[in-house]
Design a protein around this motif. Sequence first.
Motif, PDB file in Angstrom:
ATOM      1  N   TYR A 107      28.570  60.572  56.658  1.00 28.39           N
ATOM      2  CA  TYR A 107      28.249  60.297  55.260  1.00 28.39           C
ATOM      3  C   TYR A 107      27.136  61.199  54.758  1.00 28.39           C
ATOM      4  O   TYR A 107      27.142  61.624  53.592  1.00 28.39           O
ATOM      5  CB  TYR A 107      27.832  58.834  55.094  1.00 28.39           C
ATOM      6  CG  TYR A 107      28.913  57.933  54.556  1.00 28.39           C
ATOM      7  CD1 TYR A 107      29.089  57.769  53.191  1.00 28.39           C
ATOM      8  CD2 TYR A 107      29.759  57.246  55.409  1.00 28.39           C
ATOM      9  CE1 TYR A 107      30.069  56.940  52.676  1.00 28.39           C
ATOM     10  CE2 TYR A 107      30.753  56.411  54.915  1.00 28.39           C
ATOM     11  CZ  TYR A 107      30.904  56.267  53.548  1.00 28.39           C
ATOM     12  OH  TYR A 107      31.885  55.454  53.046  1.00 28.39           O
ATOM     13  N   GLU A 108      26.162  61.467  55.588  1.00 28.87           N
ATOM     14  CA  GLU A 108      25.012  62.247  55.156  1.00 28.87           C
ATOM     15  C   GLU A 108      25.281  63.746  55.122  1.00 28.87           C
ATOM     16  O   GLU A 108      24.423  64.516  54.709  1.00 28.87           O
ATOM     17  CB  GLU A 108      23.818  61.931  56.055  1.00 28.87           C
ATOM     18  CG  GLU A 108      23.293  60.508  55.838  1.00 28.87           C
ATOM     19  CD  GLU A 108      22.170  60.133  56.785  1.00 28.87           C
ATOM     20  OE1 GLU A 108      21.936  60.891  57.756  1.00 28.87           O
ATOM     21  OE2 GLU A 108      21.536  59.080  56.564  1.00 28.87           O
ATOM     22  N   SER A 109      26.458  64.157  55.553  1.00 34.52           N
ATOM     23  CA  SER A 109      26.829  65.562  55.429  1.00 34.52           C
ATOM     24  C   SER A 109      27.086  65.877  53.953  1.00 34.52           C
ATOM     25  O   SER A 109      27.285  64.984  53.138  1.00 34.52           O
ATOM     26  CB  SER A 109      28.093  65.860  56.248  1.00 34.52           C
ATOM     27  OG  SER A 109      29.222  65.225  55.667  1.00 34.52           O
ATOM     28  N   GLU A 110      27.083  67.124  53.613  1.00 34.25           N
ATOM     29  CA  GLU A 110      27.333  67.533  52.230  1.00 34.25           C
ATOM     30  C   GLU A 110      28.724  68.113  52.098  1.00 34.25           C
ATOM     31  O   GLU A 110      28.917  69.168  51.481  1.00 34.25           O
ATOM     32  CB  GLU A 110      26.268  68.552  51.799  1.00 34.25           C
ATOM     33  CG  GLU A 110      24.858  67.991  51.708  1.00 34.25           C
ATOM     34  CD  GLU A 110      24.745  66.861  50.699  1.00 34.25           C
ATOM     35  OE1 GLU A 110      25.417  66.931  49.652  1.00 34.25           O
ATOM     36  OE2 GLU A 110      24.000  65.906  50.973  1.00 34.25           O
ATOM     37  N   GLU A 111      29.698  67.444  52.686  1.00 33.99           N
ATOM     38  CA  GLU A 111      31.067  67.935  52.647  1.00 33.99           C
ATOM     39  C   GLU A 111      31.579  67.999  51.208  1.00 33.99           C
ATOM     40  O   GLU A 111      31.491  67.019  50.469  1.00 33.99           O
ATOM     41  CB  GLU A 111      31.973  67.044  53.502  1.00 33.99           C
ATOM     42  CG  GLU A 111      33.410  67.500  53.571  1.00 33.99           C
ATOM     43  CD  GLU A 111      33.534  68.925  54.068  1.00 33.99           C
ATOM     44  OE1 GLU A 111      34.090  69.761  53.329  1.00 33.99           O
ATOM     45  OE2 GLU A 111      33.055  69.211  55.187  1.00 33.99           O
ATOM     46  N   GLU A 112      32.116  69.132  50.832  1.00 37.07           N
ATOM     47  CA  GLU A 112      32.565  69.351  49.458  1.00 37.07           C
ATOM     48  C   GLU A 112      33.946  68.772  49.203  1.00 37.07           C
ATOM     49  O   GLU A 112      34.229  68.271  48.108  1.00 37.07           O
ATOM     50  CB  GLU A 112      32.568  70.859  49.163  1.00 37.07           C
ATOM     51  CG  GLU A 112      32.994  71.226  47.746  1.00 37.07           C
ATOM     52  CD  GLU A 112      32.955  72.719  47.490  1.00 37.07           C
ATOM     53  OE1 GLU A 112      33.139  73.124  46.326  1.00 37.07           O
ATOM     54  OE2 GLU A 112      32.752  73.484  48.460  1.00 37.07           O
ATOM     55  N   TYR A 113      34.792  68.824  50.214  1.00 36.50           N
ATOM     56  CA  TYR A 113      36.196  68.453  50.023  1.00 36.50           C
ATOM     57  C   TYR A 113      36.495  67.107  50.672  1.00 36.50           C
ATOM     58  O   TYR A 113      36.108  66.853  51.822  1.00 36.50           O
ATOM     59  CB  TYR A 113      37.119  69.527  50.598  1.00 36.50           C
ATOM     60  CG  TYR A 113      37.071  70.814  49.813  1.00 36.50           C
ATOM     61  CD1 TYR A 113      37.873  70.989  48.686  1.00 36.50           C
ATOM     62  CD2 TYR A 113      36.206  71.846  50.178  1.00 36.50           C
ATOM     63  CE1 TYR A 113      37.835  72.167  47.953  1.00 36.50           C
ATOM     64  CE2 TYR A 113      36.152  73.024  49.446  1.00 36.50           C
ATOM     65  CZ  TYR A 113      36.968  73.174  48.334  1.00 36.50           C
ATOM     66  OH  TYR A 113      36.907  74.330  47.600  1.00 36.50           O
ATOM     67  N   LEU A 114      37.209  66.257  49.954  1.00 40.01           N
ATOM     68  CA  LEU A 114      37.536  64.926  50.451  1.00 40.01           C
ATOM     69  C   LEU A 114      38.442  64.995  51.679  1.00 40.01           C
ATOM     70  O   LEU A 114      38.326  64.169  52.591  1.00 40.01           O
ATOM     71  CB  LEU A 114      38.190  64.097  49.337  1.00 40.01           C
ATOM     72  CG  LEU A 114      38.558  62.655  49.669  1.00 40.01           C
ATOM     73  CD1 LEU A 114      37.383  61.893  50.253  1.00 40.01           C
ATOM     74  CD2 LEU A 114      39.100  61.949  48.428  1.00 40.01           C
ATOM     75  N   TRP A 115      39.338  65.959  51.705  1.00 35.92           N
ATOM     76  CA  TRP A 115      40.224  66.116  52.861  1.00 35.92           C
ATOM     77  C   TRP A 115      39.410  66.278  54.145  1.00 35.92           C
ATOM     78  O   TRP A 115      39.638  65.597  55.135  1.00 35.92           O
ATOM     79  CB  TRP A 115      41.137  67.319  52.649  1.00 35.92           C
ATOM     80  CG  TRP A 115      41.838  67.769  53.890  1.00 35.92           C
ATOM     81  CD1 TRP A 115      41.401  68.674  54.808  1.00 35.92           C
ATOM     82  CD2 TRP A 115      43.101  67.291  54.365  1.00 35.92           C
ATOM     83  NE1 TRP A 115      42.305  68.797  55.825  1.00 35.92           N
ATOM     84  CE2 TRP A 115      43.358  67.973  55.576  1.00 35.92           C
ATOM     85  CE3 TRP A 115      44.038  66.367  53.882  1.00 35.92           C
ATOM     86  CZ2 TRP A 115      44.528  67.756  56.319  1.00 35.92           C
ATOM     87  CZ3 TRP A 115      45.194  66.157  54.625  1.00 35.92           C
ATOM     88  CH2 TRP A 115      45.423  66.837  55.815  1.00 35.92           C
ATOM     89  N   ARG A 116      38.446  67.182  54.133  1.00 37.62           N
ATOM     90  CA  ARG A 116      37.647  67.438  55.325  1.00 37.62           C
ATOM     91  C   ARG A 116      36.795  66.223  55.677  1.00 37.62           C
ATOM     92  O   ARG A 116      36.624  65.891  56.851  1.00 37.62           O
ATOM     93  CB  ARG A 116      36.773  68.671  55.091  1.00 37.62           C
ATOM     94  CG  ARG A 116      35.849  69.018  56.235  1.00 37.62           C
ATOM     95  CD  ARG A 116      36.576  69.296  57.525  1.00 37.62           C
ATOM     96  NE  ARG A 116      37.545  70.367  57.409  1.00 37.62           N
ATOM     97  CZ  ARG A 116      38.307  70.789  58.414  1.00 37.62           C
ATOM     98  NH1 ARG A 116      38.213  70.197  59.602  1.00 37.62           N
ATOM     99  NH2 ARG A 116      39.175  71.768  58.231  1.00 37.62           N
TER     100      ARG A 116
END
Length: 210
Positions: A107-116
């Motif tokens: 959750y605390e990552s800054e993942e840009e894409y919902l798929w990833r």
Amino acid sequence: MNQIAVDLHFLPSLEFFAAIADAEEILIFPKDQYPRQSYFNRTRIRLSNKVETLSIPIQGRRPRLPLNQIKIDHTQNWKSIHLRGIQSGYGKAPFFEFYFPYFREIYESEEEYLWRFNLNLLTMCLKLLRWNARLSVYQGDGYAMDFKDIRGQIVPGRPFSDRMHYEPVSYTQLFGLDFEPNLGILDLLFCAGPEADRILRDSKKRLNNR
């Protein structure tokens, strides 16, 4: 090899995991088009007085894009809302302290894409369940391949009892006397811990249960 193609859900339901319990390889397809009504950005948890849906906001309205191009709307305060809800619902669960840090880190990552983001969560869930199924990403549509395909089957708005994947097996939940079936996988992991594997395998609907 027992291969099964699935939609990539956000913290999938127990029905999802029951459906793939015997799979040796799980196939997911990033080029599939984003569906308007799906579990791609929603999951269900149990709070003290209700079942709550956690949703991830996406950029744009009903975008006609491949799944792997759907971006999370990080301008909204969804992460804090989710984490507070999860902690409120499961902070006293027997296995919360053991499992929660794994999910908080994602959750605390800054993942840009919902798929990833979803892929990272599913990968973690499979590890915590100690399932050895291979998780494979295919760039095509896969419709010419020979495997079991349940894409488009597990969707909101239709009861799980209408489908042939999941027969609820009860376990001890935190709130209320009535068992709430088919919540998101967090409920089972936090409440049942290592027993989650057995419960999911026992929950797989067999043909003679029809």
